[in-house]
Design a protein around this motif. Structure first.
Motif, short mmCIF file in Angstrom:
data_model
loop_
_atom_site.label_atom_id
_atom_site.label_comp_id
_atom_site.label_asym_id
_atom_site.label_seq_id
_atom_site.Cartn_x
_atom_site.Cartn_y
_atom_site.Cartn_z
N VAL B 143 0.84 -1.19 0.00
CA VAL B 143 0.00 0.00 0.00
C VAL B 143 0.87 1.25 0.00
CG1 VAL B 143 -1.73 1.31 1.28
CG2 VAL B 143 -1.83 -1.19 1.21
N ARG B 144 1.91 1.23 0.82
CA ARG B 144 2.80 2.39 0.88
C ARG B 144 3.44 2.66 -0.48
NH1 ARG B 144 4.66 -0.32 5.62
NH2 ARG B 144 6.74 -0.65 4.77
N LYS B 145 3.85 1.55 -1.12
CA LYS B 145 4.51 1.71 -2.40
C LYS B 145 3.55 2.31 -3.43
CE LYS B 145 6.97 -0.90 -5.90
NZ LYS B 145 7.04 -2.22 -6.49
N GLU B 146 2.34 1.75 -3.44
CA GLU B 146 1.38 2.24 -4.42
C GLU B 146 1.02 3.70 -4.15
OE1 GLU B 146 -1.85 -0.52 -4.75
OE2 GLU B 146 -0.46 -2.12 -5.34
N ALA B 147 0.96 4.04 -2.86
CA ALA B 147 0.68 5.43 -2.51
C ALA B 147 1.78 6.34 -3.04
CB ALA B 147 0.57 5.57 -0.99
N ALA B 148 3.02 5.88 -2.87
CA ALA B 148 4.14 6.68 -3.35
C ALA B 148 4.08 6.82 -4.86
CB ALA B 148 5.46 6.03 -2.92
N GLU B 149 3.69 5.72 -5.54
CA GLU B 149 3.59 5.79 -6.99
C GLU B 149 2.51 6.77 -7.44
OE1 GLU B 149 3.13 1.68 -7.84
OE2 GLU B 149 5.29 1.33 -7.98
N ALA B 150 1.43 6.80 -6.65
CA ALA B 150 0.36 7.75 -6.96
C ALA B 150 0.88 9.18 -6.82
CB ALA B 150 -0.84 7.52 -6.05
N VAL B 151 1.67 9.42 -5.79
CA VAL B 151 2.24 10.75 -5.61
C VAL B 151 3.14 11.09 -6.80
CG1 VAL B 151 3.75 12.20 -4.21
CG2 VAL B 151 2.15 10.62 -3.11
N PHE B 152 3.90 10.07 -7.22
CA PHE B 152 4.80 10.29 -8.34
C PHE B 152 4.02 10.78 -9.56
CE2 PHE B 152 7.08 9.19 -12.12
CZ PHE B 152 8.40 9.49 -11.82
N LYS B 153 2.89 10.09 -9.81
CA LYS B 153 2.09 10.47 -10.99
C LYS B 153 1.53 11.88 -10.83
CE LYS B 153 0.82 6.19 -13.14
NZ LYS B 153 0.89 5.13 -12.08
N ALA B 154 1.09 12.19 -9.59
CA ALA B 154 0.44 13.48 -9.38
C ALA B 154 1.45 14.62 -9.28
CB ALA B 154 -0.41 13.43 -8.13
N LYS B 155 2.70 14.29 -8.90
CA LYS B 155 3.76 15.29 -8.73
C LYS B 155 3.27 16.45 -7.85
CE LYS B 155 4.24 15.62 -13.37
NZ LYS B 155 3.71 14.45 -14.07
N ASP B 156 2.61 16.11 -6.78
CA ASP B 156 1.97 17.14 -5.96
C ASP B 156 2.95 17.71 -4.94
OD1 ASP B 156 0.44 18.69 -4.42
OD2 ASP B 156 -1.01 17.13 -3.85
N PRO B 157 3.31 18.98 -5.05
CA PRO B 157 4.28 19.56 -4.11
C PRO B 157 3.80 19.49 -2.66
CG PRO B 157 3.85 21.05 -5.93
CD PRO B 157 2.85 19.96 -6.04
N ASP B 158 2.48 19.51 -2.47
CA ASP B 158 1.97 19.46 -1.10
C ASP B 158 2.31 18.15 -0.41
OD1 ASP B 158 0.95 21.89 -1.55
OD2 ASP B 158 -1.08 21.17 -2.04
N ALA B 159 2.63 17.14 -1.21
CA ALA B 159 2.87 15.84 -0.60
C ALA B 159 4.29 15.69 -0.08
CB ALA B 159 2.57 14.73 -1.62
N ILE B 160 5.14 16.70 -0.37
CA ILE B 160 6.56 16.55 -0.03
C ILE B 160 6.76 16.31 1.46
CG2 ILE B 160 8.81 17.69 -0.04
CD1 ILE B 160 7.98 19.13 -2.56
N GLU B 161 6.08 17.13 2.25
CA GLU B 161 6.30 16.98 3.70
C GLU B 161 5.87 15.61 4.19
OE1 GLU B 161 4.41 20.39 5.38
OE2 GLU B 161 5.78 21.67 4.25
N GLY B 162 4.69 15.18 3.73
CA GLY B 162 4.23 13.85 4.10
C GLY B 162 5.26 12.81 3.71
N LEU B 163 5.82 12.97 2.51
CA LEU B 163 6.81 12.01 2.04
C LEU B 163 8.04 12.01 2.94
CD1 LEU B 163 6.61 12.44 -1.82
CD2 LEU B 163 6.45 10.28 -0.57
N ASP B 164 8.46 13.24 3.31
CA ASP B 164 9.65 13.34 4.17
C ASP B 164 9.46 12.53 5.44
OD1 ASP B 164 11.18 14.78 2.47
OD2 ASP B 164 10.52 16.75 3.23
N THR B 165 8.29 12.72 6.06
CA THR B 165 8.00 11.96 7.27
C THR B 165 8.03 10.46 6.99
OG1 THR B 165 6.26 13.63 7.37
CG2 THR B 165 6.50 12.16 9.29
#
Lengths: 404, 543, 248
Positions: B143-165
């Motif tokens: 699930v985590r991997k797929e979530a990350a892949e979804a972020v990759f597709k969306a390229k959403d800058p807002d997700a950066i902080e979440g990703l950092d954590t």
């Protein structure tokens, strides 16, 4: 020289055939145009067109027979030459439409406007002139046949190999003409013709004229084939058919003979296609389909290959049956056609004309030898007239032999 | 644009969350403990709602995702009577209620009985990042991997902080890599410093696939200075590797096409190549094999659905027998009268093919018939940058297996010995006591039977219609003639060569033109070598 | 004999099919006006040699010259036939759906191009020539018969007639007596001897009686090369020839 060449073409049987053909060529349109519709002898226009179509098919069959029946080259791709002739004529007819098309473009045919093309492709130039188009009807199929034959015959591709690559040839053209960017109307082909040489293609008189043209073309090509096959060249062709390498060792360049007759045959097929298109009103890539070409072969086989009258009779008979079946019993037609392929190859290898004339000449031979034994002073077939001799033998002479 | 992208992200996350929601059984116990948190959404202003969303996200439990999602979409309502929160959808006059945690139906409610929990755009953003970090920290690494892949597709800058954590917490190397790549994509799409972006380019450059390439091309075309140079270098590097993978993929597609050609041609290689019989009805033998598969599947569907995965295995021997029997019938009934007359054989078998087609059309109708793929035939996996579908892969294996089996039969069995004897010297074989007519019939049956099993395989990738065979007949002849008549190895090499050549031509010429080129090439090739690639030489050939 | 003065000159000719050497360094010289018999067991390369001379098979190595100057390895069958080399096949090959007369007319020396034959009209001289040939091959009363209806022996004769109609300088005759009755064989030998008065002839034959009745120089082929050469008595005394034929 020329006269002897042409006179050789005529004998009683060929003469009779030509008289019947020409009589029909005159009578059918005449009855259509001159007799009132109520007359029992009146031929409706649709029937004139249908029979005109049969005549072009007969010409196509004749061209296949010239190479198959006399030279042993089984072409499964003659539909390609037919279709190319048809496209050449179709291009002329398209350009005659002028600004009467749906889009009203004075220069570009409708499909090009639809594809957003801005100018006419170079290979469409000249097709607004009938003489040019008429030359192309002969030239394009002839050139393709020449180039193809040049390679194929020189490298001695024979028998089923040749048949298969002729099939591949027409298949490749089928795929090519389906493409829109070929500039020949793609899937839909060329259609919606308005007039030919200034006459409305839909008019009864034009239809009659096209019918007469088809009849005349068939008669002329029949004469030409007759003259070809009864000349020494014709004997060489049969020799090639029956024993190719023997012919070679006699010093004949077999490939030149094949190329010659192959190219002539392709041009005849082109003429047939050119006459076909204005009568049916459309030419599309479907005409290149390998199945079409094979069907032509069966017309020839049914009528009798190696006889020139046979393919004409075969083409008309089979197509008449096709018209009837596809209207009355459409599901049965393919069974019938398939059965025809099987039946003719298994039970009637000489075709209708071949079988009939074989029976006829056997009968005549018997009475001739009876007369000889009864003390006739002239043995059958005098040595003074060898050409005449071969004509007396023509029926058995022409009895089809397998090419290999 | 950014709206679309965020939508993609949300949908991706939702899918992931729903997928995950049904999985974790351990989490089931905590589910009810989450209910108070959800129900808390029922009262409160925007400000409080934001905090409540934070609380929900902090649980790290993906079960709450649907509720958040519904909230974002404005589909989350509470019942006025008991302040219970539900996901709703319109149903007639009122609403259909769904339990936000169990996702089970919870009856209906009238319009007046429920009230919407209000959201605004800033809340929606909060929800989105909450959803992102929620799935990024899910228990299941998939699930985590797929979530990350979804972020990759969306390229959403807002997700950066979440990703950092998430990256900081991540223990799985593979997932962390994907997260870093997603972060890089998001960074490049943000207004962060060039330094950070250079690092991101580095990350994407080592990622090396098509997605990274298109991102980097975007960067190259829109930036300046060092960043542009770095991106350009990275683009070049990736393009180079991708070109290699492209070739590999082309070869794979080519082999796949080649194996289809091989399957279609291999039966013909026996009837035409070995026996010299030109069988235009060969394609119809293939077609019959495909219809046998269809019938087997029909029977299985109606009487034993559990056997569906074995349907192809059951169809194989049946197709072989049916096509083979028809082949023997054709040989005995038609072809044996026409030996030595190849052109007549060609015409007669063509007629037969018309009859068989029409017969199948009358029996089964002219339309395509549905032949299903068993589970093991569907799906795909990836090797590096190329995709391999299971059905293509199995067909390649299958074609090679059929080829090997046929070689074995012809070289190692008495039947094969007799066949070779008869085709080489019929009279000699006959005088040694071989029943040549039977060998003829059986050899023809073998060729036809193989066409039948080819039909089983082709039913998996092609439309099963009465015209199935026609599409293959010309190609099959081309393969046999190209490879060299009478030479099975030639057929193998011919099929694979033509397949690969065709696929390499396609990108330049398009599928149709590519095919035309191949046909023209073969026509020219036959002129040059009339006896094919691996021609037998010598006097015997001429005879 | 040197190449220049020979009619047919083969030197060091080798042909191999997939590793099998059909001809192995074969050398053979035929003089103008000579008649030569070639014998050898099956697979000795007799037919392959004919194929090489008539252009059906290209040699891998070696020289083949006609008339001392014309390189035959660069010519095709038709050109070689036009140069004046006629060939009779082992199995009689005539045009079965043509009459005897037409068979001869086709073989008659005349321009061979398609346009020449298209407008060809038979001349009195040609008719005379065909009549003479019919006389010679004794098929005068069969002139209008289809070649297919001839007996095996008659087909052999017709083929020899066609060969003569070509008016070649050199005749290659492959097993002319095969499948003939004794009487026919004797007649055929006489016919060949007649022909040899005015032409050079190479005869390939198995039948020793026939070869003896020709009474000419004999070449023995074995495994693609010449084993022995000389009169029939001379070669049949040769140890190696006896070995090859009897397989001692």
């Amino acid at each position: 020289m020329m006269t002897s060449f042409l006179f050789r073409a005529l004998d009683a049987r060929a003469g009779l055939f030509l008289i019947i053909l020409l009589a029909l060529t005159v009578a059918i349109p005449a009855s259509n145009l001159l007799l009132p519709e109520t007359s029992p002898l009146h031929v409706p226009t649709y029937a004139v067109t249908l029979m005109g179509k049969y005549l072009t098919y007969a010409l196509l069959a004749l061209s296949v027979d010239l190479v198959w029946g006399y030279c042993g080259i089984l072409s499964l791709g003659h539909g390609a030459f037919f279709a190319l002739g048809g496209y050449a004529m179709g291009m002329y007819l398209m350009r005659q439409i002028g600004s009467r098309g749906v889009y009203g473009d004075p220069l570009l045919p409708d499909f090009m406007v639809f594809l957003n093309w801005k100018e006419l492709p170079w290979y469409w130039y000249g097709f607004d002139m009938f003489p040019f188009a008429a030359i192309m009807v002969l030239f394009v199929p002839g050139l393709l046949a020449f180039v193809f034959g040049w390679f194929a015959f020189r490298s001695r591709v024979t028998g089923v190999y040749l048949s298969i690559i002729t099939q591949a040839l027409t298949y490749a053209l089928l795929l090519a003409f389906f493409r829109n960017d070929m500039g020949f109307g793609g899937n839909n082909g060329l259609t919606d013709f308005k007039d030919i040489l200034g006459f409305d293609v839909q008019a009864d008189s034009t239809r009659a004229g096209l019918f007469i043209a088809s009849g005349l073309a068939l008669a002329l090509c029949f004469l030409l084939c007759r003259a070809l096959t009864r000349s020494k060249l014709g004997k060489v062709l049969v020799a090639v058919r029956d024993a190719e390498s023997r012919t070679r060792f006699l010093g004949y360049r077999v490939e030149h003979y094949k190329l010659f007759v192959w190219t002539i045959s392709a041009m005849m097929a082109g003429i047939a296609g050119a006459l076909y298109v204005p009568q049916v009103g459309i030419i599309n890539p479907g005409e290149f389909s390998p199945a079409n070409s094979i069907e032509v072969v069966i017309w020839v086989a049914v009528g009798g290959r190696g006889t020139l009258i046979g393919p004409v009779i075969g083409a008309v008979l089979v197509n008449f049956a096709k018209t009837w079946f596809t209207a009355a019993l459409p599901d049965i037609w393919l069974f019938a056609l398939g059965g025809l392929f099987l039946g003719v190859t298994l039970f009637l290898p000489k075709g209708i004309v071949g079988t009939v004339s074989q029976g006829w000449s056997a009968l005549r031979q018997r009475s001739a030898s009876a007369a000889y034994e009864a003390g006739s002073d002239e043995p059958p077939g005098s040595p003074d007239a060898p050409a005449d001799v071969s004509h007396k033998r023509a029926s058995s002479d022409a009895s089809p032999q397998p090419a290999e | 644009m950014s709206l679309l992208r965020s939508l993609a992200l949300v949908i991706g996350l939702l899918v992931v969350a729903l997928g995950a929601g049904s999985v974790p059984a351990a989490a089931q116990n905590d589910t009810e403990s989450l209910r108070p948190l959800i129900n808390a959404l029922a009262d409160g202003k925007y400000k409080e709602t934001e905090k409540q969303i934070g609380d929900l996200a902090a649980t790290g439990n993906p079960v709450v995702a649907p509720a958040l999602e519904a909230l974002s979409d404005g589909d989350l309502y509470f019942r006025k009577s008991d302040k219970q929160v539900f996901i709703t959808s319109k149903s007639g006059e009122g609403y259909a209620l769904t339990d936000p945690l169990t996702l089970e139906s919870a009856g209906e409610a009238g319009k007046r009985e429920v009230s919407k929990i209000k959201v605004n755009n800033s809340l929606r953003r909060v929800i989105r990042s909450a959803l992102g970090s929620l799935t990024l920290m899910a228990a299941d690494p998939k699930v985590r991997k797929e979530a990350a892949e979804a972020v990759f597709k969306a390229k959403d800058p807002d997700a950066i902080e979440g990703l950092d954590t998430a990256i900081a917490k991540e223990t799985n190397d593979e997932v962390r890599l994907v997260m870093e790549q997603a972060r890089a994509a998001a960074v490049l799409n943000s207004d962060r410093s060039d330094g950070e972006k250079l690092e991101a380019v580095e990350v994407l450059s080592s990622m090396g696939n098509r997605d990274a390439l298109s991102l980097l091309i975007g960067v190259r075309d829109s930036s300046t200075g060092d960043l542009q140079a770095a991106a350009a270098t990275a683009v070049k590097r990736i393009e180079k590797t991708l070109a290699l993978w492209d070739n590999a993929q082309n070869i794979w597609y080519g082999l796949s096409l080649g194996s289809v050609l091989l399957l279609a041609a291999i039966g013909l290689a026996i009837t035409f190549g070995v026996m010299g019989v030109i069988n235009m009805a060969h394609g119809e033998m293939v077609m019959i094999g495909a219809y046998v598969t269809f019938m087997v599947q029909e029977v299985i569907r109606n009487s034993a659905p559990g056997l569906f995965d074995y349907s192809l295995l059951i169809a194989l021997p049946l197709a072989f027998l049916v096509s083979g029997a028809i082949g023997v019938g054709i040989e005995r009934g038609i072809i044996r009268w026409l030996y030595g007359r190849p052109l007549e054989t060609l015409l007669a078998t063509w007629g037969l093919s018309l009859i068989l087609q029409q017969a199948v059309r009358s029996l089964f109708g002219p339309t395509n018939r549905e032949v299903g793929n068993p589970d093991w035939m569907s799906g795909a996996f990836e090797i590096g940058q190329m995709t391999v579908t299971y059905n293509r892969m199995w067909i390649i294996f299958f074609a090679l297996a059929v080829f090997a089996g046929l070689m074995l039969v012809l070289k190692k069995t008495p039947f094969g010995l007799y066949t070779r004897a008869v085709t080489q010297n019929r009279r000699m074989a006959a005088s040694m006591g071989i029943r040549t007519p039977w060998i003829d019939a059986l050899t023809f049956g073998l060729g036809s039977g193989i066409a039948g099993i080819a039909g089983v395989a082709l039913s998996q990738i092609d439309n099963v219609s009465p015209n199935l065979g026609q599409g293959y007949i010309i190609d099959s002849f081309m393969v046999v003639v190209f490879g060299g008549v009478g030479n099975l190895w030639g057929t193998l090499v011919g099929a694979m060569t033509l397949g690969v050549v065709n696929k390499f031509l396609e990108p330049y010429a398009g599928a149709v033109l590519g095919k035309i080129f191949v046909l023209v090439f073969i026509i020219l090739f036959i002129q040059k070598r009339p006896r094919g690639l691996f021609a037998l030489k010598g006097r015997a050939v001429e005879a | 004999m040197s190449r220049q003065t020979s009619l047919l000159y083969l030197d060091g000719v080798s042909v191999s099919f997939d590793g099998f050497k059909a001809l192995n360094d074969l050398s053979l010289v035929i003089a103008e006006g000579e008649m030569r018999a070639i014998i050898g067991p099956n697979g000795a390369g007799k037919t392959t040699m004919m194929d090489v001379i008539t252009g059906k098979t290209r040699p891998d190595t070696g020289e083949v010259y006609f008339n001392g100057v014309v390189d035959l390895t660069g010519e095709d069958e038709a050109a070689i036939a036009e140069l004046g080399i006629g060939r009779k096949f082992q199995k009689p090959t005539v045009f079965e759906s043509h009459t005897v007369w037409d068979n001869l007319e086709l073989a008659l020396k005349a321009p061979r191009g398609p346009f020449a034959t298209l407008f060809h009209v038979i001349s009195g001289g040609e008719k005379k020539r065909i009549e003479d040939l019919l006389e010679l091959i004794r098929l005068g009363d069969k002139r209008n018969e289809l070649a297919a209806n001839l007996s095996h022996g008659q087909k052999q004769w017709l083929e020899i007639g066609m060969l003569l109609a070509q008016d070649p300088k050199l005749l290659l005759v492959d097993e002319p007596a095969a499948g003939m009755t004794d009487a026919e064989t004797a007649e055929t030998a006489e016919l060949l001897k007649d022909i040899a008065q005015t032409h050079s002839v190479v005869v390939v034959e198995h039948d020793m009686t026939f070869v003896r009745s020709l009474g000419v120089k004999v070449t023995v082929l074995h495994e693609g090369s010449v084993l022995a050469e000389g009169s029939l008595d001379h070669v049949s005394a040769d140890e190696r020839v006896v070995e090859v034929y009897l397989g001692r």
